[in-house]
Design an enzyme around this catalytic site. Structure first.
Site, PDB file in Angstrom:
ATOM      1  N   GLU A 318     -11.976 -46.641  19.435  1.00  0.00           N
ATOM      2  CA  GLU A 318     -11.318 -46.070  18.249  1.00  0.00           C
ATOM      3  C   GLU A 318     -11.785 -44.637  18.025  1.00  0.00           C
ATOM      4  OE1 GLU A 318     -10.924 -44.890  14.029  1.00  0.00           O
ATOM      5  OE2 GLU A 318     -12.748 -45.164  15.133  1.00  0.00           O
ATOM      6  N   GLU A 319     -13.076 -44.411  18.208  1.00  0.00           N
ATOM      7  CA  GLU A 319     -13.658 -43.137  17.782  1.00  0.00           C
ATOM      8  C   GLU A 319     -13.124 -41.919  18.525  1.00  0.00           C
ATOM      9  OE1 GLU A 319     -15.148 -42.852  15.181  1.00  0.00           O
ATOM     10  OE2 GLU A 319     -16.390 -44.573  14.727  1.00  0.00           O
ATOM     11  N   ASP A 346     -12.905 -51.443   8.773  1.00  0.00           N
ATOM     12  CA  ASP A 346     -13.501 -50.257   9.392  1.00  0.00           C
ATOM     13  C   ASP A 346     -13.821 -49.218   8.317  1.00  0.00           C
ATOM     14  OD1 ASP A 346     -14.401 -48.326  11.146  1.00  0.00           O
ATOM     15  OD2 ASP A 346     -12.397 -47.674  11.745  1.00  0.00           O
ATOM     16  N   HIS A 416     -21.127 -41.820  11.418  1.00  0.00           N
ATOM     17  CA  HIS A 416     -21.242 -40.945  12.598  1.00  0.00           C
ATOM     18  C   HIS A 416     -22.580 -40.202  12.699  1.00  0.00           C
ATOM     19  CE1 HIS A 416     -16.534 -40.571  12.842  1.00  0.00           C
ATOM     20  NE2 HIS A 416     -16.963 -41.822  12.803  1.00  0.00           N
TER      21      HIS A 416
HETATM   22 ZN   LIG Z   1     -14.833 -46.615  12.464  1.00  0.00          ZN
END
Ligand SMILES: [Zn+2]
Length: 459
Positions: A318-319, A346, A416
């Site tokens: 996904e990232e 998420d 992140h």
């Molecule tokens: Zn995520």
């Protein structure tokens, strides 16, 4: 039953099921142990990394142990970007006088020259400032994007959306004006020393036109901004040696319980198994993965036999690519699978507040009629809006999309960054999220939606 009737009875049954699901989640859930393993035994799971591969093997094995009807891997090629050795940066306020600042390369960035890059800096509040300054002010410099997240927005995802263009397209835009690099203020509402990475795009730029892009911690950004005000001539040094390697083989991990009455109608629950590499990806999105697995575990625990097929998908990449979500939707289309509902977690493993729904008004009204059942569990936020990146590509199937909405106040302290670690996730909050998801899935399974093909749930 007093004031009963069929409807009342069904609601009482639903309330009992909710209670059972919550009890099971809070007393015999597995999500926290799974997350512990993913975070502490495996760690950050960047696409194409050994850790991502280990996470695929581990979650497949754990889903097999749940005794599902089917567990499989769906192959998908993913981009492989590696960070290399730790990045290094400093502000040089006069020759020989330096202050180190915490930075990290943005995902997908090119490296600096091996010896690093040193240039003067121009601070902007966004890509909109670039044309106003023009090439004469930008050429040969490092562009410093310093627009902070708006602290007045209660939903911090909105504040994130209001800033993230600087990270995503800042380098591509600045390169057009001859910048030699970009430094972006971390997407973080707190002042601290942790830089936050995230995806970026060079757009149409050729390889030789690309310039290095890094995030700077919020405190580093404040220091750089203050120093620049005192002396616009200062120099900034950045060294990073990240690089893009050829695409790698990876997998979405999928497990399902087949429906007893309408097996061809699929309900998908998921999160993304990949993560950034600075922390261990506990909130983003280890939490969503283990909560999704927990949905199937809890349904089994309470002995609920779903009428529809309930499928967990742990999406890969996904990232920095969304390849897993795109692949899943592509295969679903090829196989002409009918998806009724998709739910993604998420947004962190914090206390669940509710769900957002991307659906027709008719379906939304049906969902609102379920809201009362959630009230004792303090799930109250039902909104129409986005769902999740991984399930987004399913949208053209005309299904109902939904996203779990946890409390978002602390999420961007971890998102992140190296602070996205297991200790930042609270066991109980994680379990409450899983219970809320399972409860919603139970209702969708039981009652269905007013789908375009006319297939309606039975009560
Ligand atoms: Zn995520």
């Amino acid at each position: 039953m007093i004031g009963g009737g069929v409807r009342g009875t069904a609601q009482e049954e639903d309330a009992r099921m909710f209670r059972e699901l919550y009890t099971s989640a809070l007393t015999e859930g597995k999500s926290y142990d799974w997350l512990n393993y993913l975070s502490n035994q495996i760690g950050g799971r960047l696409s194409g990394s050994v850790q991502a591969e280990q996470a695929v093997t581990y979650t497949k094995k754990e889903m097999e142990a749940l005794g599902l009807d089917r567990v499989w891997l769906q192959p998908v090629m993913v981009p492989k970007w590696v960070r290399g050795t730790p990045e290094f940066a400093y502000i040089e306020s006069e020759p020989g006088v330096t202050n180190n600042v915490p930075v990290c390369a943005l995902g997908g960035s090119v490296a600096t020259p091996a010896g690093g890059l040193k240039a003067s800096v121009i601070e902007v509040q966004g890509v909109e400032d670039l044309p106003k300054l023009g090439r004469s002010e930008i050429e040969g410099k490092i562009v410093f994007y310093n627009r902070p997240m708006d602290p007045t927005l209660i939903n911090t995802f909105e504040a994130y959306s209001g800033c993230v263009d600087q990270r995503y397209s800042g380098a591509a835009e600045a390169a057009k004006y001859g910048a030699v690099g970009v430094v972006v203020r971390s997407m973080n509402l707190s002042l601290d020393d942790h830089p936050h990475t995230g995806s970026m795009s060079y757009g149409e730029l050729t390889l030789s036109e690309r310039i290095p892009a890094a995030a700077i911690s919020t405190k580093g950004a404040d220091l750089l901004s203050t120093t620049l005000k005192l002396n616009p001539q200062i120099q900034f040094f950045l060294r990073q040696n990240c690089r893009q390697l050829p695409d790698a083989q990876s997998y979405n991990v999928i497990g399902e319980i087949r429906g007893s009455a309408f097996p061809e109608e699929v309900i998908v629950i998921g999160g993304h198994l990949d993560s950034w590499d600075l922390g261990d990806g506990s909130h983003d999105d280890g939490a969503g993965c283990v909560q999704s697995m927990e949905v199937l575990h809890l349904l089994k625990k309470v002995g609920y036999r779903p009428k529809r097929t309930i499928r967990v998908v742990l999406f890969m990449n996904e990232e920095n690519g969304l390849r897993g979500g795109l692949k899943y939707a592509e295969v679903a289309k090829e196989k002409k699978e009918k998806h009724l509902f998709a739910l993604e977690s998420d947004a962190g493993g914090f206390t669940p507040r509710g769900f957002s729904f991307d659906c027709s008004l008719e379906d939304y009204n049906r969902i609102l009629s379920w809201k009362k059942l959630f009230e004792p569990y303090l799930i109250h936020e039902f909104t129409r809006g986005g769902s999740g990146a991984d399930i987004g590509p399913l949208k053209d199937q005309g299904l109902v999309l939904s996203g779990l909405r946890p409390d978002s106040q602390r999420y961007f302290e971890h998102h992140h960054a190296e602070t996205d670690t297991f200790d930042a996730v609270n066991k109980r909050e994680l379990e409450l999220g899983a219970a809320a998801m399972t409860s919603l899935v139970y209702l969708v399974d039981r009652y269905g939606f007013t789908s375009p093909t006319g297939l309606q749930g039975q009560q």
